[in-house]
Design a protein around this motif. Structure first.
Motif, PDB file in Angstrom:
ATOM      1  N   SER A 109      15.148  22.678  31.678  1.00 24.05           N
ATOM      2  CA  SER A 109      16.059  23.690  31.142  1.00 24.05           C
ATOM      3  C   SER A 109      15.674  24.140  29.748  1.00 24.05           C
ATOM      4  N   ASN A 110      14.939  23.308  29.013  1.00 26.78           N
ATOM      5  CA  ASN A 110      14.589  23.657  27.639  1.00 26.78           C
ATOM      6  C   ASN A 110      13.164  24.191  27.466  1.00 26.78           C
ATOM      7  N   SER A 191      13.429  33.017  36.628  1.00 29.19           N
ATOM      8  CA  SER A 191      12.861  32.030  35.710  1.00 29.19           C
ATOM      9  C   SER A 191      11.565  31.485  36.308  1.00 29.19           C
TER      10      SER A 191
END
Length: 296
Positions: A109-110, A191
């Motif tokens: 996620s980061n 993404s």
């Protein structure tokens, strides 16, 4: 073994300088050579006679490569592709941590890339442009990681010693940047993770440089075409990053080829690649806001 036996054994001394003790062997003829007679090879060292024979047996393409790119990068630290090894080690370590409960989700996620991180006023996400490159460190699974790292290892063994470490690292990073920019332009709602864009950039650069040197690139073209088609046909694969990385990799390779001479052109590649990076950043900065969709 006694001292007299030691000195009586010629294998303990350089064959070209019998008075110089040495225990290093030429990797081709296996004769003992002293430091003065050692020439660093991709694996081990070779003696002057084997070096001359190797140069005589070079193909025209190999001779052109030596003249154009020089032998400096081939002899540095044994000619080992250290940048390739470091990229492989760091990427593998980070990606494998994704499989650790409690850590994997945080890393993904980061570090993953989504166009919304470039346009916080439209997406509501924080402004994190470094994700354009950090996405290269995380992958969508073990197979994804394994295939990319295998390709990196195979291409890096050839390409990094040929063009040098600085150029290889630059090519890898700028190609990866190109893959992320392509994702933002073509599919901003999606993404992405993985080093596939950078790998495709290396692959295409190898073909461009090989063709310029007169090498046979038919096999490489076939493999590249198969990978492109596979990316288009299989769902869930970010073919946009493949295309972006390949296009940017080709441009960087052309810059290397055209600025690889001596004299005033020696450092032109730095300026031209920097200009290419600025163009990529400018293009992604002016993406029409309507392409950015809400939700992630």
């Amino acid at each position: 073994m006694t001292t007299s036996e030691f000195h009586a054994n010629p294998d303990n001394f350089c064959y070209r300088h019998p008075g110089r003790q040495s225990f290093v062997l030429c990797q081709r003829c296996m004769r003992t050579i002293c430091p003065e007679c050692q020439t660093q090879a991709p694996v081990g060292v070779i003696c002057p006679e084997c070096m001359q024979e190797q140069r005589r047996n070079q193909t025209p393409a190999q001779r052109r490569a030596n003249r154009r790119w020089g032998a400096r990068s081939m002899t540095a630290v044994g000619g080992r592709p250290m940048v390739t090894y470091w990229i492989l080690a760091i990427t593998s370590a980070v990606s494998l941590l994704q499989f650790v409960p409690g850590i994997g989700g945080f890393l993904t996620s980061n570090l993953s890339f989504w166009a919304g991180y470039l346009y916080p006023s439209l997406s509501g996400a924080p402004f994190e442009p470094w994700r354009l490159l950090t996405a290269l460190l995380v992958h969508g699974g073990f197979i994804h990681l394994g295939l990319n790292m295998l390709a990196l290892w195979m291409i890096g063994q050839i390409l990094e010693p040929l063009i040098g470490r600085a150029k290889f690292l630059t090519l890898y990073l700028v190609s990866g940047l190109g893959g992320s920019v392509a994702m933002a332009l073509i599919d901003p709602a999606q993404s992405t993770v993985g080093a596939s864009g950078a790998i495709f950039g290396l692959f295409v650069a190898l073909i461009v440089i090989g063709r310029h040197l007169g090498g046979n690139i038919i096999g490489a073209l076939v493999v590249l075409a198969i990978n492109f088609v596979y990316g288009f046909l299989v769902p869930g694969i970010a073919w946009q990053a493949h295309v972006g990385g390949a296009v940017v990799g080709a441009l960087v390779a052309l810059i290397y080829v055209r600025t690889s001479g001596r004299g005033t052109t020696k450092f032109w590649w730095i300026g031209l690649v920097s200009a290419l990076v600025l163009v990529l950043l400018a293009v992604v900065a002016i993406v029409p806001p309507l392409l950015i969709t809400a939700g992630h």
